[in-house]
Design a protein around this motif. Structure first.
Motif, short mmCIF file in Angstrom:
data_model
loop_
_atom_site.label_atom_id
_atom_site.label_comp_id
_atom_site.label_asym_id
_atom_site.label_seq_id
_atom_site.Cartn_x
_atom_site.Cartn_y
_atom_site.Cartn_z
N ALA A 159 0.85 -1.19 0.00
CA ALA A 159 0.00 0.00 0.00
C ALA A 159 0.88 1.23 0.00
CB ALA A 159 -0.92 0.00 1.22
N ILE A 160 0.28 2.38 -0.20
CA ILE A 160 1.03 3.62 -0.28
C ILE A 160 1.74 3.95 1.03
CG2 ILE A 160 -0.86 5.17 0.37
CD1 ILE A 160 0.15 7.08 -1.85
N ASP A 161 1.25 3.41 2.14
CA ASP A 161 1.93 3.59 3.43
C ASP A 161 2.55 2.28 3.93
OD1 ASP A 161 -0.36 2.22 4.10
OD2 ASP A 161 -0.74 3.38 5.93
N ASP A 162 2.72 1.32 3.02
CA ASP A 162 3.25 0.00 3.38
C ASP A 162 4.11 -0.46 2.20
OD1 ASP A 162 3.74 -2.52 4.35
OD2 ASP A 162 1.68 -3.25 4.08
N LEU A 163 5.33 0.06 2.12
CA LEU A 163 6.13 -0.03 0.91
C LEU A 163 7.23 -1.07 0.95
CD1 LEU A 163 6.50 3.81 0.23
CD2 LEU A 163 4.90 2.21 -0.87
N PHE A 164 7.26 -1.92 1.97
CA PHE A 164 8.36 -2.88 2.06
C PHE A 164 8.46 -3.75 0.81
CE2 PHE A 164 10.02 -7.11 2.88
CZ PHE A 164 11.25 -6.81 3.42
N ALA A 165 7.33 -4.14 0.25
CA ALA A 165 7.36 -5.03 -0.91
C ALA A 165 8.17 -4.46 -2.06
CB ALA A 165 5.93 -5.34 -1.37
N GLU A 166 8.25 -3.13 -2.15
CA GLU A 166 9.00 -2.51 -3.24
C GLU A 166 10.50 -2.78 -3.15
OE1 GLU A 166 8.33 1.63 -3.63
OE2 GLU A 166 6.26 1.40 -4.35
N GLN A 167 10.99 -3.08 -1.95
CA GLN A 167 12.42 -3.22 -1.76
C GLN A 167 12.98 -4.46 -2.44
OE1 GLN A 167 13.48 -2.84 2.41
NE2 GLN A 167 11.90 -1.30 2.75
N THR A 168 12.32 -5.60 -2.23
CA THR A 168 12.83 -6.87 -2.76
C THR A 168 11.75 -7.71 -3.42
OG1 THR A 168 14.54 -6.94 -1.05
CG2 THR A 168 14.08 -8.99 -2.20
N ILE A 169 10.59 -7.82 -2.78
CA ILE A 169 9.57 -8.78 -3.21
C ILE A 169 9.08 -8.48 -4.62
CG2 ILE A 169 7.26 -9.67 -2.75
CD1 ILE A 169 7.86 -9.32 0.24
N LEU A 170 8.68 -7.25 -4.91
CA LEU A 170 8.14 -6.94 -6.23
C LEU A 170 9.21 -6.98 -7.33
CD1 LEU A 170 5.55 -4.12 -5.41
CD2 LEU A 170 5.21 -6.59 -5.55
N PRO A 171 10.41 -6.43 -7.10
CA PRO A 171 11.44 -6.58 -8.13
C PRO A 171 11.81 -8.04 -8.40
CG PRO A 171 12.02 -4.83 -6.61
CD PRO A 171 10.84 -5.53 -6.02
N LEU A 172 11.83 -8.86 -7.35
CA LEU A 172 12.15 -10.27 -7.53
C LEU A 172 11.04 -10.98 -8.32
CD1 LEU A 172 14.09 -12.61 -6.95
CD2 LEU A 172 12.90 -12.96 -4.76
N ALA A 173 9.80 -10.61 -8.06
CA ALA A 173 8.69 -11.19 -8.82
C ALA A 173 8.84 -10.88 -10.30
CB ALA A 173 7.36 -10.66 -8.29
N GLN A 174 9.23 -9.66 -10.62
CA GLN A 174 9.46 -9.30 -12.03
C GLN A 174 10.61 -10.11 -12.62
OE1 GLN A 174 9.56 -4.87 -11.08
NE2 GLN A 174 8.56 -4.82 -13.08
N GLU A 175 11.68 -10.22 -11.86
CA GLU A 175 12.86 -10.95 -12.33
C GLU A 175 12.55 -12.42 -12.59
OE1 GLU A 175 16.94 -12.59 -10.27
OE2 GLU A 175 16.28 -10.57 -9.74
N ARG A 176 11.74 -13.02 -11.70
CA ARG A 176 11.46 -14.45 -11.77
C ARG A 176 10.20 -14.78 -12.57
NH1 ARG A 176 14.63 -18.45 -10.65
NH2 ARG A 176 13.04 -19.60 -9.48
N GLY A 177 9.50 -13.78 -13.06
CA GLY A 177 8.29 -14.03 -13.84
C GLY A 177 7.16 -14.58 -13.01
N ILE A 178 6.94 -13.98 -11.84
CA ILE A 178 5.92 -14.42 -10.90
C ILE A 178 4.82 -13.36 -10.83
CG2 ILE A 178 5.41 -15.07 -8.51
CD1 ILE A 178 8.40 -15.83 -8.26
N GLY A 179 3.56 -13.77 -10.96
CA GLY A 179 2.44 -12.87 -10.79
C GLY A 179 2.28 -12.45 -9.34
N VAL A 180 1.65 -11.30 -9.12
CA VAL A 180 1.49 -10.77 -7.76
C VAL A 180 0.05 -10.40 -7.52
CG1 VAL A 180 2.16 -8.95 -6.14
CG2 VAL A 180 3.86 -9.86 -7.76
N LEU A 181 -0.54 -11.02 -6.49
CA LEU A 181 -1.81 -10.56 -5.95
C LEU A 181 -1.50 -9.65 -4.76
CD1 LEU A 181 -4.16 -13.70 -5.86
CD2 LEU A 181 -3.90 -11.98 -7.66
N VAL A 182 -2.09 -8.49 -4.73
CA VAL A 182 -1.85 -7.55 -3.63
C VAL A 182 -3.02 -7.57 -2.66
CG1 VAL A 182 -1.66 -5.10 -3.01
CG2 VAL A 182 -0.32 -6.04 -4.91
N TYR A 183 -2.68 -7.74 -1.38
CA TYR A 183 -3.64 -7.69 -0.29
C TYR A 183 -3.44 -6.39 0.50
CZ TYR A 183 -3.27 -12.71 -1.32
OH TYR A 183 -3.19 -13.93 -1.94
N ALA A 184 -4.46 -5.99 1.23
CA ALA A 184 -4.41 -4.82 2.13
C ALA A 184 -3.93 -3.55 1.42
CB ALA A 184 -3.53 -5.12 3.34
N PRO A 185 -4.53 -3.20 0.26
CA PRO A 185 -4.09 -1.99 -0.44
C PRO A 185 -4.48 -0.70 0.27
CG PRO A 185 -6.06 -2.86 -1.48
CD PRO A 185 -5.63 -3.88 -0.45
#
Length: 317
Positions: free
Chosen positions: A207-233
């Motif tokens: 979420a806009i006030d919950d940005l941890f995923a931007e540090q590693t999780i989302l870039p890694l998902a892009q790198e590995r070709g993994i889809g992302v469902l986002v919870y608690a937006p």
């Protein structure tokens, strides 16, 4: 803590909820149909906004107010949504939603995402048997011969359950498999599993006030070709408290956001790693507003920074 329902009651005092569908009609007229994103492992496209069931949906299911749930699911499909996310641990939501979808005749239109959440019971055959039993229960509840996505809930028993999901996928019983967590002490395990296992999806909080995923999780998902469902937006409802008494800035119209829900959802949707966002609601007016968050323009990098700065300038909840 103020939740979205309380916020709406405060902010929309005197405004009838029957007027809120105009939010969607205006969005559709101005900007076209709902945006879609491709699942990296297959290319199948999903609407960027779906429907979750971990909070309000599950609560209403327990009270047996099925009419509200039926209306929300029907509205999502009517407006072009397909993704419904649930889990056996979400009270009665998986079973009730399965019945509603079948009664409405929309079961085959839904992209059904559910989970395995059987805790380890000592290892070995007993754990595998429990996971298989839960899997069969989900098939019975959902009433479809093929479930679109099953994920291991909150990192569960990866060693035991991931092979079971792979077997189900090889047999054509499920289309996609993955893992989820919204707990910070499980992020390292999620990241390690993303790096070492072949996954179609992950599900996590962002979420806009919950940005941890931007540090590693989302870039890694892009790198590995993994889809992302986002919870608690909506930041686990904290954001509604922070924007209490605040007007959506005029500049938000530059990315077609006219409500705070659209503001928050468009921020999340603007990250290229995000496949689908699944906010939970049991109110048709919220469903309409959420879906409008997946229509039209999205903020660019400069605008995303401006959005973060605005939220950071508001008092903490």
């Amino acid at each position: 803590m103020m939740n979205r329902r309380t916020w709406l009651q405060t902010a929309l005092a005197g405004v009838t909820t029957t007027a809120l569908p105009n939010v969607w009609a205006q969005a559709l007229a101005n900007s076209g149909p709902i945006l879609t994103r491709a699942i990296p492992s297959s290319g199948q496209r999903l609407p960027i906004i779906g429907l979750g069931s971990s909070a309000t949906f599950a609560q209403v299911a327990r009270t047996e107010d099925r009419e509200a749930l039926k209306n929300v699911m029907a509205k999502m499909v009517e407006l072009g949504g397909t993704v419904f996310d649930t889990a056996p641990s979400y009270g009665a939501s998986e079973e009730v939603a399965g019945q509603i979808a079948q009664n409405l005749g929309i079961a085959q239109k839904l992209f059904w995402a559910t989970k395995l959440n059987v805790a380890p019971r000592g290892g070995g055959a007993a754990d595998a048997a429990a996971a298989r039993a839960q899997l069969e229960t989900s098939f019975k509840r959902i009433g479809k011969p093929v479930i679109d996505l099953i994920q291991i809930h909150n990192m569960g028993d990866i060693q035991t359950q991931l092979p079971i999901l792979r077997e189900a996928k090889e047999k054509g019983r499920i289309r996609y498999l993955g893992i989820t967590t919204t707990f910070s002490d499980q992020y390292a395990s999620m990241i390690d599993t993303m790096r070492t296992q072949k996954l179609d999806f992950i599900g996590t909080n962002y979420a806009i006030d919950d940005l941890f995923a931007e540090q590693t999780i989302l870039p890694l998902a892009q790198e590995r070709g993994i889809g992302v469902l986002v919870y608690a937006p909506f930041g686990r409802t904290r954001l509604w408290s922070r924007v209490k008494g605040q007007t959506v800035p005029e500049w938000a119209k530059e990315f077609d956001a006219t409500t705070w829900a659209q503001f928050f959802l468009k921020f999340v949707a603007s990250h290229p790693a995000v496949t689908c966002i699944t906010p939970a609601t049991s109110r048709v007016s919220n469903m309409v507003d959420n879906m409008a968050g997946g229509v039209g323009r999205l903020p660019d990098a400069a605008m995303r920074k401006r959005m973060i700065q605005l939220i950071n300038s508001l008092p903490n909840a």
